[in-house]
Design a protein around this motif. Sequence first.
Motif, PDB file in Angstrom:
ATOM      1  N   LEU A 126       0.810  -1.217   0.000  1.00  0.00           N
ATOM      2  CA  LEU A 126       0.000   0.000   0.000  1.00  0.00           C
ATOM      3  C   LEU A 126       0.841   1.265   0.000  1.00  0.00           C
ATOM      4  CD1 LEU A 126      -2.793  -0.995   2.551  1.00  0.00           C
ATOM      5  CD2 LEU A 126      -3.019  -0.745   0.081  1.00  0.00           C
ATOM      6  N   GLN A 127       2.129   1.133   0.344  1.00  0.00           N
ATOM      7  CA  GLN A 127       2.988   2.306   0.382  1.00  0.00           C
ATOM      8  C   GLN A 127       3.240   2.810  -1.027  1.00  0.00           C
ATOM      9  OE1 GLN A 127       6.515   1.116   2.460  1.00  0.00           O
ATOM     10  NE2 GLN A 127       5.548   1.168   4.462  1.00  0.00           N
ATOM     11  N   PRO A 128       3.155   4.139  -1.237  1.00  0.00           N
ATOM     12  CA  PRO A 128       3.386   4.693  -2.569  1.00  0.00           C
ATOM     13  C   PRO A 128       4.826   4.489  -3.024  1.00  0.00           C
ATOM     14  CG  PRO A 128       3.312   6.440  -0.930  1.00  0.00           C
ATOM     15  CD  PRO A 128       2.889   5.173  -0.234  1.00  0.00           C
ATOM     16  N   VAL A 129       4.994   4.360  -4.325  1.00  0.00           N
ATOM     17  CA  VAL A 129       6.326   4.224  -4.894  1.00  0.00           C
ATOM     18  C   VAL A 129       7.091   5.523  -4.684  1.00  0.00           C
ATOM     19  CG1 VAL A 129       7.652   3.820  -6.998  1.00  0.00           C
ATOM     20  CG2 VAL A 129       5.487   2.620  -6.628  1.00  0.00           C
ATOM     21  N   SER A 130       8.322   5.399  -4.230  1.00  0.00           N
ATOM     22  CA  SER A 130       9.124   6.584  -3.942  1.00  0.00           C
ATOM     23  C   SER A 130       9.614   7.236  -5.226  1.00  0.00           C
ATOM     24  CB  SER A 130      10.314   6.196  -3.064  1.00  0.00           C
ATOM     25  OG  SER A 130      11.129   7.320  -2.822  1.00  0.00           O
ATOM     26  N   HIS A 131       9.392   8.538  -5.344  1.00  0.00           N
ATOM     27  CA  HIS A 131       9.858   9.308  -6.477  1.00  0.00           C
ATOM     28  C   HIS A 131      10.700  10.480  -5.980  1.00  0.00           C
ATOM     29  CE1 HIS A 131       7.276   7.126  -9.276  1.00  0.00           C
ATOM     30  NE2 HIS A 131       6.276   7.297  -8.433  1.00  0.00           N
ATOM     31  N   ALA A 132      11.421  11.101  -6.897  1.00  0.00           N
ATOM     32  CA  ALA A 132      12.183  12.290  -6.529  1.00  0.00           C
ATOM     33  C   ALA A 132      11.209  13.352  -6.025  1.00  0.00           C
ATOM     34  CB  ALA A 132      12.952  12.804  -7.739  1.00  0.00           C
ATOM     35  N   PRO A 133      11.544  14.055  -4.953  1.00  0.00           N
ATOM     36  CA  PRO A 133      10.633  15.043  -4.392  1.00  0.00           C
ATOM     37  C   PRO A 133      10.356  16.194  -5.343  1.00  0.00           C
ATOM     38  CG  PRO A 133      12.812  15.268  -3.439  1.00  0.00           C
ATOM     39  CD  PRO A 133      12.831  13.999  -4.241  1.00  0.00           C
ATOM     40  N   ILE A 134       9.105  16.621  -5.368  1.00  0.00           N
ATOM     41  CA  ILE A 134       8.722  17.797  -6.145  1.00  0.00           C
ATOM     42  C   ILE A 134       8.810  18.998  -5.225  1.00  0.00           C
ATOM     43  CG2 ILE A 134       6.830  18.931  -7.364  1.00  0.00           C
ATOM     44  CD1 ILE A 134       5.909  16.184  -8.274  1.00  0.00           C
ATOM     45  N   ASN A 135       9.536  19.988  -5.643  1.00  0.00           N
ATOM     46  CA  ASN A 135       9.787  21.136  -4.778  1.00  0.00           C
ATOM     47  C   ASN A 135       9.025  22.387  -5.177  1.00  0.00           C
ATOM     48  OD1 ASN A 135      11.787  19.689  -3.203  1.00  0.00           O
ATOM     49  ND2 ASN A 135      13.082  19.818  -5.009  1.00  0.00           N
ATOM     50  N   CYS A 136       8.347  22.331  -6.322  1.00  0.00           N
ATOM     51  CA  CYS A 136       7.532  23.471  -6.735  1.00  0.00           C
ATOM     52  C   CYS A 136       6.282  22.963  -7.425  1.00  0.00           C
ATOM     53  CB  CYS A 136       8.321  24.383  -7.676  1.00  0.00           C
ATOM     54  SG  CYS A 136       7.404  25.874  -8.147  1.00  0.00           S
ATOM     55  N   TYR A 137       5.133  23.246  -6.849  1.00  0.00           N
ATOM     56  CA  TYR A 137       3.853  22.831  -7.420  1.00  0.00           C
ATOM     57  C   TYR A 137       3.231  24.023  -8.135  1.00  0.00           C
ATOM     58  CZ  TYR A 137       4.232  18.614  -4.579  1.00  0.00           C
ATOM     59  OH  TYR A 137       4.656  17.436  -4.023  1.00  0.00           O
ATOM     60  N   ASP A 138       3.160  23.930  -9.464  1.00  0.00           N
ATOM     61  CA  ASP A 138       2.603  25.016 -10.270  1.00  0.00           C
ATOM     62  C   ASP A 138       1.279  24.560 -10.862  1.00  0.00           C
ATOM     63  OD1 ASP A 138       1.957  27.019 -12.005  1.00  0.00           O
ATOM     64  OD2 ASP A 138       3.932  27.160 -12.934  1.00  0.00           O
ATOM     65  N   TYR A 139       0.187  25.036 -10.276  1.00  0.00           N
ATOM     66  CA  TYR A 139      -1.138  24.661 -10.741  1.00  0.00           C
ATOM     67  C   TYR A 139      -1.797  25.772 -11.561  1.00  0.00           C
ATOM     68  CZ  TYR A 139      -0.924  20.634  -7.621  1.00  0.00           C
ATOM     69  OH  TYR A 139      -0.561  19.460  -7.003  1.00  0.00           O
ATOM     70  N   GLY A 140      -1.011  26.743 -11.952  1.00  0.00           N
ATOM     71  CA  GLY A 140      -1.561  27.832 -12.745  1.00  0.00           C
ATOM     72  C   GLY A 140      -2.273  28.856 -11.878  1.00  0.00           C
ATOM     73  N   THR A 141      -3.338  28.428 -11.216  1.00  0.00           N
ATOM     74  CA  THR A 141      -4.067  29.345 -10.342  1.00  0.00           C
ATOM     75  C   THR A 141      -3.262  29.697  -9.105  1.00  0.00           C
ATOM     76  OG1 THR A 141      -5.167  27.467  -9.288  1.00  0.00           O
ATOM     77  CG2 THR A 141      -6.330  28.538 -11.109  1.00  0.00           C
ATOM     78  N   PHE A 142      -2.428  28.741  -8.651  1.00  0.00           N
ATOM     79  CA  PHE A 142      -1.519  29.053  -7.553  1.00  0.00           C
ATOM     80  C   PHE A 142      -0.225  28.262  -7.706  1.00  0.00           C
ATOM     81  CE2 PHE A 142      -3.483  25.282  -5.619  1.00  0.00           C
ATOM     82  CZ  PHE A 142      -2.407  24.674  -4.979  1.00  0.00           C
ATOM     83  N   ILE A 143       0.848  28.825  -7.175  1.00  0.00           N
ATOM     84  CA  ILE A 143       2.166  28.190  -7.226  1.00  0.00           C
ATOM     85  C   ILE A 143       2.688  28.084  -5.803  1.00  0.00           C
ATOM     86  CG2 ILE A 143       4.534  28.322  -8.070  1.00  0.00           C
ATOM     87  CD1 ILE A 143       3.503  30.074 -10.366  1.00  0.00           C
ATOM     88  N   LEU A 144       3.021  26.862  -5.402  1.00  0.00           N
ATOM     89  CA  LEU A 144       3.577  26.616  -4.074  1.00  0.00           C
ATOM     90  C   LEU A 144       5.029  26.198  -4.237  1.00  0.00           C
ATOM     91  CD1 LEU A 144       3.109  26.296  -0.988  1.00  0.00           C
ATOM     92  CD2 LEU A 144       2.516  23.909  -1.444  1.00  0.00           C
ATOM     93  N   ASN A 145       5.935  27.058  -3.813  1.00  0.00           N
ATOM     94  CA  ASN A 145       7.363  26.778  -3.920  1.00  0.00           C
ATOM     95  C   ASN A 145       7.888  26.363  -2.552  1.00  0.00           C
ATOM     96  OD1 ASN A 145      10.270  27.045  -4.048  1.00  0.00           O
ATOM     97  ND2 ASN A 145       9.981  28.159  -5.970  1.00  0.00           N
ATOM     98  N   ILE A 146       8.150  25.080  -2.399  1.00  0.00           N
ATOM     99  CA  ILE A 146       8.553  24.554  -1.101  1.00  0.00           C
ATOM    100  C   ILE A 146       9.960  25.014  -0.730  1.00  0.00           C
ATOM    101  CG2 ILE A 146       8.980  22.438   0.217  1.00  0.00           C
ATOM    102  CD1 ILE A 146       6.852  21.077  -1.466  1.00  0.00           C
ATOM    103  N   VAL A 147      10.856  25.066  -1.726  1.00  0.00           N
ATOM    104  CA  VAL A 147      12.232  25.467  -1.467  1.00  0.00           C
ATOM    105  C   VAL A 147      12.305  26.899  -0.946  1.00  0.00           C
ATOM    106  CG1 VAL A 147      14.502  25.847  -2.487  1.00  0.00           C
ATOM    107  CG2 VAL A 147      13.162  23.863  -3.167  1.00  0.00           C
ATOM    108  N   GLU A 148      11.593  27.797  -1.625  1.00  0.00           N
ATOM    109  CA  GLU A 148      11.622  29.207  -1.244  1.00  0.00           C
ATOM    110  C   GLU A 148      10.602  29.543  -0.164  1.00  0.00           C
ATOM    111  OE1 GLU A 148      11.126  31.425  -4.804  1.00  0.00           O
ATOM    112  OE2 GLU A 148      12.993  30.727  -5.712  1.00  0.00           O
ATOM    113  N   GLY A 149       9.674  28.604   0.079  1.00  0.00           N
ATOM    114  CA  GLY A 149       8.652  28.849   1.093  1.00  0.00           C
ATOM    115  C   GLY A 149       7.676  29.930   0.709  1.00  0.00           C
TER     116      GLY A 149
END
Length: 245
Positions: A126-149
């Motif tokens: 049931l554990q999700p397959v591990s992938h490289a971490p995504i550090n910036c989520y760009d959904y167009g309407t909003f952008i969440l940059n984890i690195v820059e906070g």
Amino acid sequence: MSRPEKILLVDDEIGILNLMKITLEKERFSHITTCESGEEALSVLSKQQFDVIVLDIMLPDMDGLDCCRSIRQFTDTPILFLTARSSDLDKLTAFGVGGDDYITKPFNPLEIIARIHVQLRRQKKLQPVSHAPINCYDYGTFILNIVEGTLTVQGEPVTYTAQEFKLLVFFCEHPNQVFTSAQLYQRVWESSYANDEKTVAMHISKLRRKIERDAKSPKMIITLRGIGYKFVPPKGEQVESKYSL
């Protein structure tokens, strides 16, 4: 080499606890915790996570079924009931309150080991397959940059609290998945759940006012009545990993 999984054994019979502990140790399980009452088990579970719980139903301070109900408020860890009760009604009740398996006394210790292995294999699948971490989520309407906070909505920077940021990051990391208030509290607040649904609801309400076009009619952070919450990314938008840690 010892196994990394953590096992919690809950039974008021010291002889049974010792027998199970010795058998588990022979199978290279070294992270074993034992409790002799329901209250002790709940206290231990509020402080650390386990991979499997073996729980007696007939405890001295509370019914094991009630203990299971309390455990299910803050964790989905597999629970194997161990009891002298063997009627079909008892078994159905045990599964109904959140149990994953049911073993009757007297029992073969090797059978418990086998069933623990089954639960661990299921959890691993049931554990999700591990992938490289995504550090910036760009959904167009909003952008969440984890690195820059930073959080940008419709091109404008938006302020947030630390807990709001952690909650939004969690939603972005788990799109289209349903989570109860208890699960969100445990995973985001990293604390045992105390039936405080208002805390979770308040933070979700604040997030909606920041990222939704209409907070009263949300399209991204959805409430499923009687179940929980789900983050639905805007259709047609892509998630981009622009930065690396």
